[in-house]
Design a protein around this motif. Structure first.
Motif, PDB file in Angstrom:
ATOM      1  N   GLY A 207       0.819  -1.216   0.000  1.00  0.00           N
ATOM      2  CA  GLY A 207       0.000   0.000   0.000  1.00  0.00           C
ATOM      3  C   GLY A 207       0.846   1.256   0.000  1.00  0.00           C
ATOM      4  O   GLY A 207       0.567   2.216  -0.742  1.00  0.00           O
ATOM      5  N   ALA A 208       1.895   1.259   0.832  1.00  0.00           N
ATOM      6  CA  ALA A 208       2.780   2.424   0.882  1.00  0.00           C
ATOM      7  C   ALA A 208       3.486   2.627  -0.456  1.00  0.00           C
ATOM      8  O   ALA A 208       3.670   3.768  -0.913  1.00  0.00           O
ATOM      9  CB  ALA A 208       3.804   2.243   1.999  1.00  0.00           C
ATOM     10  N   GLY A 209       3.855   1.523  -1.109  1.00  0.00           N
ATOM     11  CA  GLY A 209       4.521   1.635  -2.404  1.00  0.00           C
ATOM     12  C   GLY A 209       3.625   2.216  -3.471  1.00  0.00           C
ATOM     13  O   GLY A 209       4.045   3.085  -4.262  1.00  0.00           O
ATOM     14  N   VAL A 210       2.377   1.781  -3.496  1.00  0.00           N
ATOM     15  CA  VAL A 210       1.426   2.315  -4.490  1.00  0.00           C
ATOM     16  C   VAL A 210       1.187   3.796  -4.259  1.00  0.00           C
ATOM     17  O   VAL A 210       1.169   4.599  -5.210  1.00  0.00           O
ATOM     18  CB  VAL A 210       0.098   1.530  -4.422  1.00  0.00           C
ATOM     19  CG1 VAL A 210      -0.971   2.222  -5.261  1.00  0.00           C
ATOM     20  CG2 VAL A 210       0.306   0.099  -4.899  1.00  0.00           C
ATOM     21  N   VAL A 211       1.020   4.184  -2.983  1.00  0.00           N
ATOM     22  CA  VAL A 211       0.806   5.606  -2.673  1.00  0.00           C
ATOM     23  C   VAL A 211       2.002   6.438  -3.111  1.00  0.00           C
ATOM     24  O   VAL A 211       1.845   7.525  -3.700  1.00  0.00           O
ATOM     25  CB  VAL A 211       0.539   5.784  -1.159  1.00  0.00           C
ATOM     26  CG1 VAL A 211       0.562   7.252  -0.780  1.00  0.00           C
ATOM     27  CG2 VAL A 211      -0.798   5.171  -0.781  1.00  0.00           C
ATOM     28  N   ALA A 212       3.221   5.938  -2.826  1.00  0.00           N
ATOM     29  CA  ALA A 212       4.420   6.689  -3.217  1.00  0.00           C
ATOM     30  C   ALA A 212       4.526   6.848  -4.727  1.00  0.00           C
ATOM     31  O   ALA A 212       4.877   7.931  -5.229  1.00  0.00           O
ATOM     32  CB  ALA A 212       5.666   5.974  -2.674  1.00  0.00           C
ATOM     33  N   ILE A 213       4.199   5.807  -5.474  1.00  0.00           N
ATOM     34  CA  ILE A 213       4.256   5.893  -6.932  1.00  0.00           C
ATOM     35  C   ILE A 213       3.222   6.877  -7.463  1.00  0.00           C
ATOM     36  O   ILE A 213       3.516   7.708  -8.353  1.00  0.00           O
ATOM     37  CB  ILE A 213       4.061   4.504  -7.565  1.00  0.00           C
ATOM     38  CG1 ILE A 213       5.264   3.623  -7.256  1.00  0.00           C
ATOM     39  CG2 ILE A 213       3.852   4.609  -9.060  1.00  0.00           C
ATOM     40  CD1 ILE A 213       5.097   2.176  -7.679  1.00  0.00           C
ATOM     41  N   VAL A 214       2.005   6.827  -6.940  1.00  0.00           N
ATOM     42  CA  VAL A 214       0.956   7.745  -7.389  1.00  0.00           C
ATOM     43  C   VAL A 214       1.354   9.194  -7.119  1.00  0.00           C
ATOM     44  O   VAL A 214       1.209  10.077  -7.983  1.00  0.00           O
ATOM     45  CB  VAL A 214      -0.388   7.392  -6.703  1.00  0.00           C
ATOM     46  CG1 VAL A 214      -1.415   8.497  -6.980  1.00  0.00           C
ATOM     47  CG2 VAL A 214      -0.896   6.048  -7.202  1.00  0.00           C
ATOM     48  N   ILE A 215       1.853   9.459  -5.890  1.00  0.00           N
ATOM     49  CA  ILE A 215       2.265  10.825  -5.561  1.00  0.00           C
ATOM     50  C   ILE A 215       3.407  11.261  -6.462  1.00  0.00           C
ATOM     51  O   ILE A 215       3.438  12.394  -6.951  1.00  0.00           O
ATOM     52  CB  ILE A 215       2.659  10.923  -4.070  1.00  0.00           C
ATOM     53  CG1 ILE A 215       1.437  10.685  -3.188  1.00  0.00           C
ATOM     54  CG2 ILE A 215       3.294  12.273  -3.755  1.00  0.00           C
ATOM     55  CD1 ILE A 215       1.753  10.624  -1.705  1.00  0.00           C
ATOM     56  N   GLY A 216       4.351  10.326  -6.711  1.00  0.00           N
ATOM     57  CA  GLY A 216       5.478  10.663  -7.583  1.00  0.00           C
ATOM     58  C   GLY A 216       5.036  10.998  -8.991  1.00  0.00           C
ATOM     59  O   GLY A 216       5.625  11.892  -9.639  1.00  0.00           O
ATOM     60  N   LEU A 217       4.024  10.335  -9.495  1.00  0.00           N
ATOM     61  CA  LEU A 217       3.529  10.622 -10.843  1.00  0.00           C
ATOM     62  C   LEU A 217       2.775  11.952 -10.906  1.00  0.00           C
ATOM     63  O   LEU A 217       2.731  12.603 -11.969  1.00  0.00           O
ATOM     64  CB  LEU A 217       2.611   9.494 -11.316  1.00  0.00           C
ATOM     65  CG  LEU A 217       3.303   8.132 -11.566  1.00  0.00           C
ATOM     66  CD1 LEU A 217       2.295   7.058 -11.868  1.00  0.00           C
ATOM     67  CD2 LEU A 217       4.299   8.241 -12.720  1.00  0.00           C
ATOM     68  N   LEU A 218       2.184  12.328  -9.773  1.00  0.00           N
ATOM     69  CA  LEU A 218       1.405  13.582  -9.749  1.00  0.00           C
ATOM     70  C   LEU A 218       2.242  14.815  -9.461  1.00  0.00           C
ATOM     71  O   LEU A 218       1.798  15.933  -9.735  1.00  0.00           O
ATOM     72  CB  LEU A 218       0.294  13.464  -8.695  1.00  0.00           C
ATOM     73  CG  LEU A 218      -0.799  12.410  -8.971  1.00  0.00           C
ATOM     74  CD1 LEU A 218      -1.761  12.333  -7.804  1.00  0.00           C
ATOM     75  CD2 LEU A 218      -1.520  12.720 -10.274  1.00  0.00           C
TER      76      LEU A 218
END
Length: 242
Positions: free
Chosen positions: A230-241
């Motif tokens: 979950g933390a990894g998905v959140v970090a990737i999404v924030i990084g893309l935004l």
């Protein structure tokens, strides 16, 4: 740059989650293999193998009392045992003079050792008889016998901190074994899976407590893996935004 760091961190977290899930799955398979294996009285097991009713390589479980003629002694507790493990971690701090600002300089060093030893073989004995366990390749689940912290101050202000921990399977104590039938001459034995697939476990715990312990560890790894994913998905999404 920040987005790249977030995306990289997210990918690493997801890879870590996959590793944790793989460990949990491996624990589940070990638990399933143990649960599906029948438990035999030692004497009945020997009779069936000698009569050709159980082939070599069959998974079996036995419980009884650990017995051996060539015992070991655990190094810190001096417990007579068939197997022991110890961990010792030592940190030293030594004054070496004064720095340019007048403060005392200190050097720090750390030492550690993690060591396991077992007898080559021992017997599991119950009211029906005894069967030999060949320990090569076994995973040991041992009882804690020592947990000790020591702190010492020497000349010149030197300091030592030592943490010692020891586990053992004492001679004469109850033991649970999940292993595989093997043959040495006319004497059936229990040892590691010849295909190196199934668990070969020697434990001080009763089987029901061992099931509970393995199940809890599996759930823990699944839970940690879910959090990491979950933390990894959140970090990737924030990084893309970003």
């Amino acid at each position: 740059m920040a987005s790249l760091i977030l995306i990289s961190s997210g990918i690493l977290a997801i890879l870590g989650a996959a590793t944790l899930a793989a460990v949990a799955y491996w624990l589940d398979r070990r638990l399933a293999a143990i649960q599906q294996t029948p438990t035999w009285p030692a004497g009945d097991l020997l009779d069936r193998v000698r009569a050709g009713l159980l082939p070599i390589g069959t998974a079996v479980k036995v419980t009884g009392i650990a017995d051996t003629q060539t015992l070991l002694r655990a190094p810190y507790s001096d417990t007579p045992c068939v197997a022991f493990r110890y961990i010792v971690h030592e940190e030293r701090e030594q004054a070496t003079g004064r720095a340019w600002d007048g403060k005392q300089r200190k050097t720090e060093t750390a030492f550690g050792d993690d060591y396991t030893q077992s007898v080559p073989e021992f017997q599991v004995r119950d009211s029906s008889g005894a069967i030999t366990i060949v320990t090569a390749g076994a995973s040991f689940d041992l009882r804690e016998t020592v947990a000790r912290y020591e702190e010492m101050t020497g000349l010149g202000g030197s300091e030592r901190e030592i943490w010692r921990q020891e586990w053992a399977l004492p001679v004469g104590s109850p033991v649970f074994v999940h292993g595989y039938l093997r043959q040495l001459g006319a004497n059936p034995q229990i040892g590691a899976d010849p295909r190196q697939r199934g668990p070969f476990l020697i434990s001080f715990q009763p089987e029901r407590l061992l099931h509970r312990s393995l199940g809890r560890r599996s759930l823990l790894f699944y839970g940690l893996g879910g959090i990491a994913a979950g933390a990894g998905v959140v970090a990737i999404v924030i990084g893309l935004l970003v």
